[in-house]
Design a protein around this motif. Sequence first.
Motif, mmCIF file in Angstrom:
data_model
loop_
_atom_site.group_PDB
_atom_site.id
_atom_site.type_symbol
_atom_site.label_atom_id
_atom_site.label_comp_id
_atom_site.label_asym_id
_atom_site.label_seq_id
_atom_site.Cartn_x
_atom_site.Cartn_y
_atom_site.Cartn_z
ATOM 1 N N THR A 129 47.308 50.554 37.452
ATOM 2 C CA THR A 129 45.740 50.425 36.338
ATOM 3 C C THR A 129 44.520 50.030 38.052
ATOM 4 O OG1 THR A 129 46.511 49.994 34.316
ATOM 5 C CG2 THR A 129 44.120 49.667 34.793
ATOM 6 N N THR A 130 45.183 49.155 38.347
ATOM 7 C CA THR A 130 44.372 48.674 39.581
ATOM 8 C C THR A 130 43.893 49.962 40.504
ATOM 9 O OG1 THR A 130 44.613 46.828 39.241
ATOM 10 C CG2 THR A 130 43.117 46.908 41.121
ATOM 11 N N GLN A 131 45.203 50.487 40.579
ATOM 12 C CA GLN A 131 44.790 51.426 42.013
ATOM 13 C C GLN A 131 44.230 53.021 41.172
ATOM 14 O OE1 GLN A 131 49.366 52.189 42.293
ATOM 15 N NE2 GLN A 131 49.524 51.059 44.418
ATOM 16 N N ILE A 132 44.397 53.437 40.423
ATOM 17 C CA ILE A 132 43.690 54.463 39.170
ATOM 18 C C ILE A 132 42.371 54.414 39.408
ATOM 19 C CG2 ILE A 132 42.889 55.393 37.690
ATOM 20 C CD1 ILE A 132 46.052 55.456 37.017
ATOM 21 N N GLN A 169 28.362 48.936 45.354
ATOM 22 C CA GLN A 169 29.485 50.521 45.082
ATOM 23 C C GLN A 169 30.429 49.802 46.275
ATOM 24 O OE1 GLN A 169 30.076 51.760 42.483
ATOM 25 N NE2 GLN A 169 32.201 52.785 43.450
ATOM 26 N N ARG A 170 30.140 49.262 47.356
ATOM 27 C CA ARG A 170 31.089 49.024 48.243
ATOM 28 C C ARG A 170 30.839 47.766 48.074
ATOM 29 N NH1 ARG A 170 30.516 51.118 53.801
ATOM 30 N NH2 ARG A 170 29.213 52.042 54.026
ATOM 31 N N ASN A 171 30.304 46.817 47.485
ATOM 32 C CA ASN A 171 31.291 45.194 46.277
ATOM 33 C C ASN A 171 32.725 45.956 45.111
ATOM 34 O OD1 ASN A 171 29.825 43.915 47.781
ATOM 35 N ND2 ASN A 171 27.860 43.576 47.091
ATOM 36 N N VAL A 172 31.861 46.548 44.737
ATOM 37 C CA VAL A 172 32.767 46.922 43.461
ATOM 38 C C VAL A 172 34.258 47.847 44.185
ATOM 39 C CG1 VAL A 172 33.683 48.506 42.129
ATOM 40 C CG2 VAL A 172 31.457 48.190 41.874
ATOM 41 N N VAL A 173 33.892 48.325 45.467
ATOM 42 C CA VAL A 173 35.538 48.554 46.121
ATOM 43 C C VAL A 173 36.550 47.537 46.624
ATOM 44 C CG1 VAL A 173 36.597 49.856 48.036
ATOM 45 C CG2 VAL A 173 34.485 51.178 46.666
ATOM 46 N N ASN A 174 36.006 47.016 47.371
ATOM 47 C CA ASN A 174 36.469 45.525 48.138
ATOM 48 C C ASN A 174 36.838 44.470 46.559
ATOM 49 O OD1 ASN A 174 34.818 46.206 51.014
ATOM 50 N ND2 ASN A 174 33.680 45.158 50.575
ATOM 51 N N ASP A 175 36.025 44.541 45.702
ATOM 52 C CA ASP A 175 36.759 43.889 44.392
ATOM 53 C C ASP A 175 37.942 44.799 44.058
ATOM 54 O OD1 ASP A 175 34.584 41.737 44.492
ATOM 55 O OD2 ASP A 175 33.363 42.441 42.786
ATOM 56 N N LYS A 181 45.530 43.855 46.065
ATOM 57 C CA LYS A 181 46.730 42.734 47.293
ATOM 58 C C LYS A 181 46.120 40.877 45.912
ATOM 59 C CE LYS A 181 44.220 43.731 51.252
ATOM 60 N NZ LYS A 181 42.843 43.367 52.400
ATOM 61 N N ARG A 182 46.045 40.896 45.098
ATOM 62 C CA ARG A 182 46.498 39.779 44.431
ATOM 63 C C ARG A 182 47.886 40.081 44.320
ATOM 64 N NH1 ARG A 182 41.225 38.448 44.120
ATOM 65 N NH2 ARG A 182 41.239 39.140 42.044
ATOM 66 N N LEU A 183 47.505 41.322 42.776
ATOM 67 C CA LEU A 183 48.673 41.470 42.202
ATOM 68 C C LEU A 183 49.661 42.087 42.905
ATOM 69 C CD1 LEU A 183 46.635 43.696 39.653
ATOM 70 C CD2 LEU A 183 47.907 41.913 38.721
ATOM 71 N N GLN A 184 49.569 42.630 44.003
ATOM 72 C CA GLN A 184 51.145 43.039 44.647
ATOM 73 C C GLN A 184 51.478 42.092 45.178
ATOM 74 O OE1 GLN A 184 48.745 45.364 47.652
ATOM 75 N NE2 GLN A 184 49.868 47.261 46.473
#
Length: 218
Positions: A129-132, A169-175, A181-184
Motif C-alpha cells: 500500500t505504501t509503495q502504491i 509535495q516533497r515532504n509528502v514524498v519523503n514521509d 523504509k521503516r516497514l521494510q
Amino acid sequence: MRKSLLVFAAVVLVASLSVCAQNTGNIRYKWYDGQGLMHFSDSLTAEAMKYGYDLVNDHGMVVRHVPRQLNAEERAAANKLAAEQAAKQRAAQEIANAEAQMLTAYPDEESYRISQQQALDNIDQQIHTTQINLRSQEKALTGLLGRAADIENAKEPVPKFVIDGIATQRNVVNDQRNTLKRLQALRAQTVELQARQLARYRELKAAQDKAAQDNPTE
C-alpha cells in the motif's frame, strides 16, 4: 472428673512455663565490633545495633540474631536490588505465561507457522500500500516540477503557490519513503524474530511432548 482435668491442665501449664524459662533464661546481648572482638551486655547498646547482635540466654544459647542496621545509602541500595529482582521475577513469570499460552493456542508447528506468516502478510500488505501511495505522490511531485519548469521556460516567474506546493509535495514524498523504509526494516526484523520464536516453540513443544510421554494419562 472435672476436677481431675483442671489439675492436669494446671500441671501441663506449669511444666510448659518451666521449659520455656529453661530455654530462654535471662536474655543478654552479644555482638562483634569492627575489629572482630566479642562483646556482651545486659542492655542493648548503639554499638550492638551498629554491628548486629545475638540475643543469648543464660545458657549461652543464641535465641535470635538481629542484623546490623543499614544506613540510608545501604537501605536505598538494598531496596533498589530488591526492586530489580522483583522486576526480573515478574518478567520471567510473564514470559512463562506467554509461552504457556502460545502452546495452548498453537498445538502443532503448522498452526504456529501459519500465524507467523499471517503477521508477515500483514506487513507485506502495508508495504504494498505504501509503495502504491509513494508512486502516486512521486507522480504528483513530478507534475508540479514539470509545471514549474514550463513556467520558467516561458521566462515567467513561478507563482508562490506552485513553489509552496512543490515543497509540500516533497515532504509528502519523503514521509512516504521513510514509511516504506521503516516497514521494510520491520519486516526484516520480524523475519529474524520469528526464526528465534519458532526455535523456542520447537523447544517448548518437544519438552511438552516428552512430559506427556513420561507421564501418560490413565
